[in-house]
Write an enzyme that holds these catalytic residues in place. Structure first.
Site, mmCIF file in Angstrom:
data_model
loop_
_atom_site.group_PDB
_atom_site.id
_atom_site.type_symbol
_atom_site.label_atom_id
_atom_site.label_comp_id
_atom_site.label_asym_id
_atom_site.label_seq_id
_atom_site.Cartn_x
_atom_site.Cartn_y
_atom_site.Cartn_z
ATOM 1 N N TYR A 108 0.843 -1.194 0.000
ATOM 2 C CA TYR A 108 0.000 0.000 0.000
ATOM 3 C C TYR A 108 0.878 1.244 0.000
ATOM 4 O O TYR A 108 0.597 2.217 -0.710
ATOM 5 C CB TYR A 108 -0.922 0.016 1.227
ATOM 6 C CG TYR A 108 -1.910 -1.130 1.263
ATOM 7 C CD1 TYR A 108 -2.960 -1.212 0.349
ATOM 8 C CD2 TYR A 108 -1.801 -2.129 2.223
ATOM 9 C CE1 TYR A 108 -3.866 -2.262 0.400
ATOM 10 C CE2 TYR A 108 -2.706 -3.182 2.277
ATOM 11 C CZ TYR A 108 -3.733 -3.241 1.358
ATOM 12 O OH TYR A 108 -4.627 -4.285 1.404
ATOM 13 N N ASN A 131 -12.741 -0.732 -5.128
ATOM 14 C CA ASN A 131 -12.451 -1.097 -6.515
ATOM 15 C C ASN A 131 -13.684 -1.720 -7.177
ATOM 16 O O ASN A 131 -14.114 -2.799 -6.781
ATOM 17 C CB ASN A 131 -11.270 -2.070 -6.526
ATOM 18 C CG ASN A 131 -10.928 -2.597 -7.894
ATOM 19 O OD1 ASN A 131 -11.455 -2.155 -8.911
ATOM 20 N ND2 ASN A 131 -10.028 -3.564 -7.925
ATOM 21 N N CYS A 139 -6.385 -5.547 -7.405
ATOM 22 C CA CYS A 139 -6.179 -5.082 -6.027
ATOM 23 C C CYS A 139 -5.607 -6.185 -5.150
ATOM 24 O O CYS A 139 -4.974 -5.895 -4.126
ATOM 25 C CB CYS A 139 -7.476 -4.526 -5.447
ATOM 26 S SG CYS A 139 -8.897 -5.606 -5.603
ATOM 27 N N HIS A 140 -5.771 -7.439 -5.555
ATOM 28 C CA HIS A 140 -5.199 -8.555 -4.796
ATOM 29 C C HIS A 140 -3.676 -8.522 -4.800
ATOM 30 O O HIS A 140 -3.040 -9.128 -3.953
ATOM 31 C CB HIS A 140 -5.709 -9.893 -5.344
ATOM 32 C CG HIS A 140 -5.309 -10.161 -6.750
ATOM 33 N ND1 HIS A 140 -5.965 -9.588 -7.830
ATOM 34 C CD2 HIS A 140 -4.308 -10.911 -7.266
ATOM 35 C CE1 HIS A 140 -5.395 -9.997 -8.943
ATOM 36 N NE2 HIS A 140 -4.384 -10.795 -8.631
ATOM 37 N N GLU A 168 -1.397 -17.191 -9.100
ATOM 38 C CA GLU A 168 -0.463 -16.386 -9.891
ATOM 39 C C GLU A 168 0.998 -16.657 -9.531
ATOM 40 O O GLU A 168 1.896 -16.081 -10.134
ATOM 41 C CB GLU A 168 -0.762 -14.898 -9.708
ATOM 42 C CG GLU A 168 -2.063 -14.464 -10.314
ATOM 43 C CD GLU A 168 -2.271 -12.959 -10.267
ATOM 44 O OE1 GLU A 168 -1.392 -12.223 -9.772
ATOM 45 O OE2 GLU A 168 -3.326 -12.511 -10.737
#
Length: 191
Positions: A108, A131, A139-140, A168
């Site tokens: 952040y 979002n 945003c993850h 991912e």
């Protein structure tokens, strides 16, 4: 005003949704616990939206999201979003989030630095919690300092965030993993 449309679709992690108006997305939704919960949330967020079939850019996006959740490296940052409908601060946060490559993360605080607002890490978290396009605006991929997960407003919360980051194969900390500090010859083979 153009008609709003939505589509619920199955993925490897559950039923997701896309909402569009004309040729741009105005919303996306990560899986809820079941289809009824997904529909209920969509009705709250987009009461005017009508269910529609996936065609054109929507069908391509569904295929991309499905592939992403099946472990394929996909970049969704090119998708058409009605981003001008968001407040300026949020838009700048979303633009940085869109630039985070698949499998990578920022904190952040790093996002706050990139938008020229050092010290605004908490505000970045609030913007990401608002979002409208989770997974498209990834945003993850934004974490708290020290590799901590931070929050996540999708159903399942942080568990869903970690599940997507695992899919991912994202490194969630600057600290090496258990085997990363070993000499190359001693590391177990990667799968």
């Amino acid at each position: 005003m153009a008609t709003q449309h939505f589509l619920l679709f199955e993925t490897a992690i559950g039923i997701c949704a896309l909402v569009w108006e004309g040729e741009r997305f105005i919303g996306a939704q990560l899986p809820e616990r079941d289809e009824a919960a997904a529909r209920k949330r969509l009705e709250r967020r987009f009461p005017e939206a009508e269910e529609a079939e996936a065609q054109g850019f929507v069908a391509d996006t569904v295929a991309g999201i499905r592939a992403l959740f099946e472990g394929e490296k996909r970049d969704l940052s090119h998708l058409p979003l009605a981003i001008e409908r968001t407040p300026d601060f949020n838009r700048r946060v979303y633009e940085v989030a869109l630039s985070i490559p698949h499998g990578e993360t920022l904190t952040y605080g790093e996002v706050a630095q990139r938008i020229g607002e050092p010290g605004a890490a908490r505000a970045v978290g609030v913007a990401l919690g608002q979002n409208p396009w989770p997974i498209i605006v990834p945003c993850h991929r934004v974490l708290a300092a020290g590799g901590k997960t931070g929050g996540f407003s999708a159903d399942g919360g942080v568990e869903t965030k970690l599940r997507i980051l695992t899919i991912e194969k994202a490194q969630t900390s600057a600290e090496p993993g258990l085997f990363e500090a070993l000499p190359l010859a001693a590391r177990p083979p990667r799968s």
